[in-house]
Write a protein that holds these residues in place. Structure first.
Motif, PDB file in Angstrom:
ATOM      1  N   LEU A 189       0.784  -1.368   0.067  1.00 23.21           N
ATOM      2  CA  LEU A 189      -0.102   0.005   0.012  1.00 23.21           C
ATOM      3  C   LEU A 189       0.933   1.254  -0.066  1.00 23.21           C
ATOM      4  CD1 LEU A 189      -2.766  -0.966   2.670  1.00 23.21           C
ATOM      5  CD2 LEU A 189      -3.012  -1.273   0.388  1.00 23.21           C
ATOM      6  N   ASN A 190       0.290   2.383  -0.521  1.00 23.81           N
ATOM      7  CA  ASN A 190       1.165   3.420  -0.579  1.00 23.81           C
ATOM      8  C   ASN A 190       0.906   4.365   0.599  1.00 23.81           C
ATOM      9  OD1 ASN A 190      -1.027   5.347  -1.023  1.00 23.81           O
ATOM     10  ND2 ASN A 190      -0.793   4.916  -3.280  1.00 23.81           N
ATOM     11  N   ALA A 191       1.460   5.234   0.801  1.00 25.88           N
ATOM     12  CA  ALA A 191       1.391   6.293   2.255  1.00 25.88           C
ATOM     13  C   ALA A 191       0.171   6.508   2.633  1.00 25.88           C
ATOM     14  CB  ALA A 191       2.168   7.582   1.838  1.00 25.88           C
ATOM     15  N   TRP A 360       5.454  11.979   0.497  1.00 24.79           N
ATOM     16  CA  TRP A 360       5.497  10.708  -0.359  1.00 24.79           C
ATOM     17  C   TRP A 360       4.912  10.844  -1.630  1.00 24.79           C
ATOM     18  CZ3 TRP A 360       9.010   7.801   1.901  1.00 24.79           C
ATOM     19  CH2 TRP A 360       9.166   7.866   3.196  1.00 24.79           C
ATOM     20  N   ALA A 361       5.570   9.964  -2.532  1.00 23.54           N
ATOM     21  CA  ALA A 361       4.666   9.802  -3.658  1.00 23.54           C
ATOM     22  C   ALA A 361       4.766   8.276  -3.999  1.00 23.54           C
ATOM     23  CB  ALA A 361       5.088  10.801  -4.912  1.00 23.54           C
ATOM     24  N   THR A 362       4.477   7.933  -5.243  1.00 19.15           N
ATOM     25  CA  THR A 362       4.867   6.894  -5.659  1.00 19.15           C
ATOM     26  C   THR A 362       5.692   6.703  -6.854  1.00 19.15           C
ATOM     27  OG1 THR A 362       3.065   6.423  -6.939  1.00 19.15           O
ATOM     28  CG2 THR A 362       2.675   5.583  -4.628  1.00 19.15           C
ATOM     29  N   ASP A 363       6.415   5.610  -7.080  1.00 19.40           N
ATOM     30  CA  ASP A 363       7.361   5.347  -8.257  1.00 19.40           C
ATOM     31  C   ASP A 363       7.152   4.140  -8.923  1.00 19.40           C
ATOM     32  OD1 ASP A 363       9.432   6.373 -10.359  1.00 19.40           O
ATOM     33  OD2 ASP A 363      10.871   4.846  -9.013  1.00 19.40           O
ATOM     34  N   GLY A 364       7.131   3.982 -10.166  1.00 18.91           N
ATOM     35  CA  GLY A 364       6.587   2.984 -11.036  1.00 18.91           C
ATOM     36  C   GLY A 364       5.252   2.748 -11.090  1.00 18.91           C
ATOM     37  N   ARG A 365       4.761   1.444 -11.171  1.00 17.32           N
ATOM     38  CA  ARG A 365       3.212   1.435 -11.291  1.00 17.32           C
ATOM     39  C   ARG A 365       2.825   0.013 -10.331  1.00 17.32           C
ATOM     40  NH1 ARG A 365       3.643   1.390 -17.335  1.00 17.32           N
ATOM     41  NH2 ARG A 365       4.673   3.744 -17.646  1.00 17.32           N
ATOM     42  N   ASN A 366       1.536   0.135  -9.715  1.00 22.02           N
ATOM     43  CA  ASN A 366       1.245  -1.056  -8.964  1.00 22.02           C
ATOM     44  C   ASN A 366       0.264  -1.666  -9.793  1.00 22.02           C
ATOM     45  OD1 ASN A 366       0.213  -2.650  -7.076  1.00 22.02           O
ATOM     46  ND2 ASN A 366      -0.673  -1.145  -5.648  1.00 22.02           N
ATOM     47  N   ARG A 398      -1.095  10.191  -6.796  1.00 21.58           N
ATOM     48  CA  ARG A 398      -0.930  11.380  -6.939  1.00 21.58           C
ATOM     49  C   ARG A 398      -0.056  11.777  -7.925  1.00 21.58           C
ATOM     50  NH1 ARG A 398       3.538  14.104  -2.438  1.00 21.58           N
ATOM     51  NH2 ARG A 398       2.766  16.089  -2.855  1.00 21.58           N
TER      52      ARG A 398
ATOM     53  N   ARG B 174       9.372  -1.684 -11.695  1.00 24.13           N
ATOM     54  CA  ARG B 174       9.345  -1.717 -10.276  1.00 24.13           C
ATOM     55  C   ARG B 174       7.978  -0.733  -9.858  1.00 24.13           C
ATOM     56  NH1 ARG B 174      11.151   2.403 -12.879  1.00 24.13           N
ATOM     57  NH2 ARG B 174      10.578   4.324 -12.306  1.00 24.13           N
ATOM     58  N   TYR B 175       7.963  -0.988  -8.494  1.00 25.59           N
ATOM     59  CA  TYR B 175       6.758  -0.148  -7.915  1.00 25.59           C
ATOM     60  C   TYR B 175       7.170   0.114  -6.543  1.00 25.59           C
ATOM     61  CZ  TYR B 175       2.588   1.602  -5.762  1.00 25.59           C
ATOM     62  OH  TYR B 175       1.474   2.440  -4.795  1.00 25.59           O
ATOM     63  N   ASN B 176       7.478   1.416  -6.143  1.00 28.47           N
ATOM     64  CA  ASN B 176       7.922   1.864  -4.859  1.00 28.47           C
ATOM     65  C   ASN B 176       6.744   2.666  -4.221  1.00 28.47           C
ATOM     66  OD1 ASN B 176       9.008   3.177  -2.851  1.00 28.47           O
ATOM     67  ND2 ASN B 176      10.723   4.129  -3.593  1.00 28.47           N
ATOM     68  N   ALA B 177       6.179   2.155  -3.227  1.00 29.53           N
ATOM     69  CA  ALA B 177       4.946   2.632  -2.627  1.00 29.53           C
ATOM     70  C   ALA B 177       5.314   3.632  -1.960  1.00 29.53           C
ATOM     71  CB  ALA B 177       4.283   1.489  -1.892  1.00 29.53           C
ATOM     72  N   TYR B 178       6.230   3.780  -1.416  1.00 29.04           N
ATOM     73  CA  TYR B 178       6.725   5.085  -0.600  1.00 29.04           C
ATOM     74  C   TYR B 178       8.062   5.611  -1.358  1.00 29.04           C
ATOM     75  CZ  TYR B 178       3.956   4.289   3.606  1.00 29.04           C
ATOM     76  OH  TYR B 178       2.935   4.094   4.599  1.00 29.04           O
ATOM     77  N   PHE B 179       7.717   6.496  -2.135  1.00 29.92           N
ATOM     78  CA  PHE B 179       8.763   7.324  -2.894  1.00 29.92           C
ATOM     79  C   PHE B 179       9.014   8.641  -2.129  1.00 29.92           C
ATOM     80  CE2 PHE B 179      10.381   9.900  -6.539  1.00 29.92           C
ATOM     81  CZ  PHE B 179      11.349   9.323  -6.817  1.00 29.92           C
TER      82      PHE B 179
END
Ligand SMILES: Cc1cc2nc3c(=O)[nH]c(=O)nc-3n(C[C@H](O)[C@H](O)[C@H](O)COP(=O)(O)OP(=O)(O)OC[C@H]3O[C@@H](n4cnc5c(N)ncnc54)[C@H](O)[C@@H]3O)c2cc1C
Lengths: 571, 190
Positions: A189-191, A360-366, A398, B174-179
């Motif tokens: 899960l993201n932030a 916080w953001a996200t990087d890549g895709r889920n 975001r 990749r997936y970084n959920a806390y970037f």
């Protein structure tokens, strides 16, 4: 001449026939061929070979003429499929166009179909949750439909069996209402999703926000490598077909596996028109197909037949399989064939703005899409004025901050800004619906398709229970978002027709009593023991979890039983 | 909802059905499936697009042929009544320019163009106000709105933009959920 016929009939005789090559048919073929049976898979659509037949898979956004949008004339000609979110320029070739395959809507029903090898497995959103005992005991406890002839313990090992092979990512969350499985690592899960998860856990009893479980290879095992698949690369372009085999589709997984065994013959362009019933033998002997290229009719024969044409087409085939023994459709002594069709209630969603979490953001895709809220209404006991409940999708995101309005140098430069904008959070409802005799499909008395099959007439609608549930979803989620401090909360209800959820189920339901159901606990027609139905049509009730993993498990379980009965000489 | 469906829902925020037949004065210079376009109309859309996404140190609307994309989308992806409204709005836009400056949009100075376009734009401070609501017809606002969003959509989905301005990745892996956002300058888009 006579010999020639015998020879050709022999050539068209297999141990087993599988009708349809989608998620459930692919599993039937894999399990049957694994057990050494010679199988023919009959698929009405064209062949779609893994990788080779994914024409858009490596295209960049700018390479699509309309940047993804579907031209208006195609939309005008095909209003039903145009309402599906995934019907876009990159995947439109995997969807049935309304015009090509008409049906009758006595009540509005958005029938979303994929007619090709792989069926809808290429297109699905890959959300996979087990059903629980609360689901299998639901009809008996709450007094609707009929009792399921199985319980969770009957299907539990088969969930494990299919999960290991398909590759399901998720976390062990330890929830009775959403049993854990054989998971590959879950997507985090993201932030904001994480915050909401902790908030809900702290403020509500029996409500949880977990990582969505999905059919992606977050970390492949040997069994996946053996299928020729590798780790999911987070492209989130799945609907185009995945060159990595990163998500489960029949095309990437079960079908090539079954073909490798040497036991599978795949015959595309073959519309199964009916199942042939032999009055003297008291069993089905094979199926009649129409070759869509030659328009010729042919027959194929086998000891056992698996019907996996997807819920409504399976109903159609059985309704159209008339004989003197079964004038109202194969196995239809009870008169319930085509009835008790149900679906999932996707009629509301909610969105809000989130303050904070700027760091916080996200990087890549889920690929999992975010979070999932298992059903929390009426789980342990009846507590509302409606039956059953709903699960919720949950996602926070975001993007870069862009001014939508303006023009000129500064505006243009702003579009390239890599400064982040605010967080947004959204959710949609996925509600269980109650199967009823008045929600049914039937053959149209006069209209036929290009292959001489009657058109299917669909009469399925929402009811009062669905309206109450929708209202509750909006109230509960609004409250949960409010208490979490989300701002500018906007809930919306829609009037989407049933079908657009793409989780249509029932019509050939399982049950203990042949007088009120079509299939026994082995997905075997009560009245025609060598025919098995293991797609969505077999479902007695709908749960509110996504259904396809359960079709897979039921299929593997039914094959195991069918083959052992076959070996014992009982069929 | 993802960004794309949001865009899709915003598509063609234009006037209601104006069922008047539109006419195309002057010799058609471009033939589309649903309409013909003359040189003045082509120039207007191209100039407007260039005003929205001007050439700077990086390519502008003309370089990226965004005007062609606008026409393609209006031709292929708009409903008939939306196309009719588009042409009606285009005509009204021309009239407005003539009335304001007594010349064609192409002949206007940069400042004149900016002054005019500003009357269509909401000020960031007045987010919920639409000052032009009463002044301009639905079709006129719709015409500008359509050219604006299609130009921006064409730009942000162009190869140039997606390879040079914001690197769109076909295979993120990749997936970084806390970037952490401190590193955001280096961040790539999802
Ligand atoms: C956009 C989208 C998102 C979805 N998301 C999810 C999700 O997240 N989770 C989930 O669990 N489910 C999801 N689904 C639903 C899922 O795809 C279906 O439940 C699943 O594919 C059903 O498997 P099936 O084998 O019954 O049918 P299909 O996969 O549809 O396969 C049926 C096959 O039978 C063939 N056929 C039909 N009639 C005949 C005939 N007469 N003769 C021969 N062949 C025939 C068809 O051509 C087709 O290939 C989604 C579907 C779509 C389209």
């Amino acid at each position: 001449m006579a010999n020639l016929n015998i020879d050709s009939a022999k050539e068209r005789t297999y141990d087993a026939i599988v009708i349809g090559s989608g998620i459930s048919g692919g599993w039937a073929a894999k399990e049957l061929t694994d057990k050494g049976l010679k199988v023919i898979m009959l698929e009405r659509g064209r062949d779609v070979k893994h990788i080779k037949d994914y024409p858009t898979t490596n295209m960049y956004p700018w390479e699509f003429k309309h940047k993804g949008q579907i031209p208006q004339d195609i939309q005008d000609a095909n209003p039903v499929v145009s309402r599906c979110y995934a019907f876009r320029e990159d995947a439109q070739h995997f969807f049935v166009k309304d015009q090509e395959h008409p049906y009758v809507q006595t009540k509005p029903f958005d029938w979303i179909r994929g007619y090709q090898v792989g069926g809808k497995s290429l297109l699905w959103a890959r959300q996979t949750q087990r059903w629980s005992n609360f689901d299998f005991e639901g009809p008996a406890r709450d007094g609707f439909a009929v009792d399921w002839p199985i319980r969770y313990k009957d299907i539990d090992p088969w969930y494990s069996h299919v999960e290991k092979f398909a590759g399901i990512s998720g976390n062990k969350d330890g929830l009775a209402e959403l049993p854990d499985g054989e998971f590959l690592p879950g997507f985090p899960l993201n932030a904001v999703e994480d915050y909401f998860s902790k908030h809900v856990k702290g403020h509500y009893k029996n409500r949880y926000v977990i990582s969505a479980r999905c059919a992606h290879l977050s970390k492949p095992n040997q069994i996946h490598i053996d299928q020729g698949r590798v780790q999911c690369q987070n492209r989130n372009l799945c609907q185009r077909g995945c060159p990595f085999g990163g998500y489960f589709s029949s095309n990437a997984s079960t079908i090539p596996w079954a073909l490798k065994s040497g036991n599978l013959t795949l015959r595309p362009y073959s519309v199964v028109e009916s199942i042939i019933y032999d009055d003297k033998k008291g069993e089905a002997t094979g199926v009649r197909i129409v070759d869509t290229n030659t328009k010729q009719t042919e027959e194929y024969y086998a000891k056992i037949i698996f019907v996996n044409a997807a819920c409504l087409n399976t109903n159609l085939i059985l309704l159209n399989s008339k004989s003197s023994r079964f004038p109202n459709g194969l196995g239809n002594d009870s008169g319930v064939l085509g009835k008790y069709v149900a679906f999932h209630n996707y009629s509301a969603h909610i969105g809000a703005e989130v303050e904070g979490f700027e760091e916080w953001a996200t990087d890549g895709r889920n690929p999992a899409g975010g979070g999932y809220i298992p059903r929390f209404r009426n789980v342990f006991k009846q507590e509302t004025d409606f039956l059953r409940g709903y699960a919720c999708g949950l996602g926070a995101y975001r993007g870069y901050k862009h001014e939508g309005e303006g023009f000129g140098e500064n505006f243009k430069a702003g579009l390239s800004s890599k400064e982040y904008g605010p967080w947004y959070v959204g959710s949609h409802m996925m509600g269980e619906t109650i199967p009823k005799a008045s929600n049914f499909v039937a053959l149209d008395a006069a209209k036929k398709d290009a292959w001489g099959m009657p058109l299917l007439d669909i009469s399925v609608d929402y009811d009062d229970n669905d309206q109450k549930m929708q209202k509750d979803y909006v109230e509960q989620l609004t409250e949960m978002f409010t208490s979490a401090g989300f701002k500018n909360i906007k809930a919306e209800t829609n009037h989407q027709a049933p079908g657009l959820d793409i989780h249509e189920m029932g019509g050939v339901r399982m049950g203990n009593d042949p007088k009120t159901s079509m299939l026994n606990k082995w997905n075997q027609l009560h009245a025609c023991k060598n025919v098995f139905v293991t797609d969505g049509s077999s479902m007695t009730s709908t749960s509110c979890q996504n259904p396809s993993l359960t079709y897979m498990a039921l299929t593997a379980r039914a094959v195991d039983n069918a083959v052992s009965e076959l070996k014992k000489g009982n069929i | 909802m993802d960004r794309r469906s949001a865009i899709r829902n915003l598509a063609f925020v234009m006037g209601s059905a104006a069922l008047l037949p539109y006419c195309t004065p002057g010799k058609p210079t471009a033939h589309f499936t649903h309409f013909d376009v003359n040189l003045d109309q082509q120039n207007l859309v191209a100039d407007l697009a260039e005003t929205i996404i001007p050439k700077t140190t990086s390519p502008g609307a003309r370089d990226l042929e965004l005007d062609k994309f606008v026409w393609l989308m209006v031709d292929d992806c708009a409903k008939k009544d939306e196309q009719e409204a588009f042409f009606k709005g285009l005509g009204e836009f021309n009239d407005l320019v003539k009335k304001s400056y007594n010349k064609n949009f192409s002949d206007c100075t940069k400042d004149e163009k900016a002054t005019l376009l500003n009357t269509f734009e909401k000020k960031p401070s007045q987010k919920n106000l639409t000052p032009t609501d009463e002044k301009y017809s639905k079709e006129l606002r719709g015409f500008y709105g359509t050219v604006h969003w299609l130009t921006v959509f064409g730009y942000t989905e162009s190869k140039y933009f997606m390879t040079r301005e914001i690197v769109w990745e076909l295979v993120p892996g990749r997936y970084n959920a806390y970037f952490p956002v401190k590193n955001l300058k280096a961040a790539k888009n999802g």
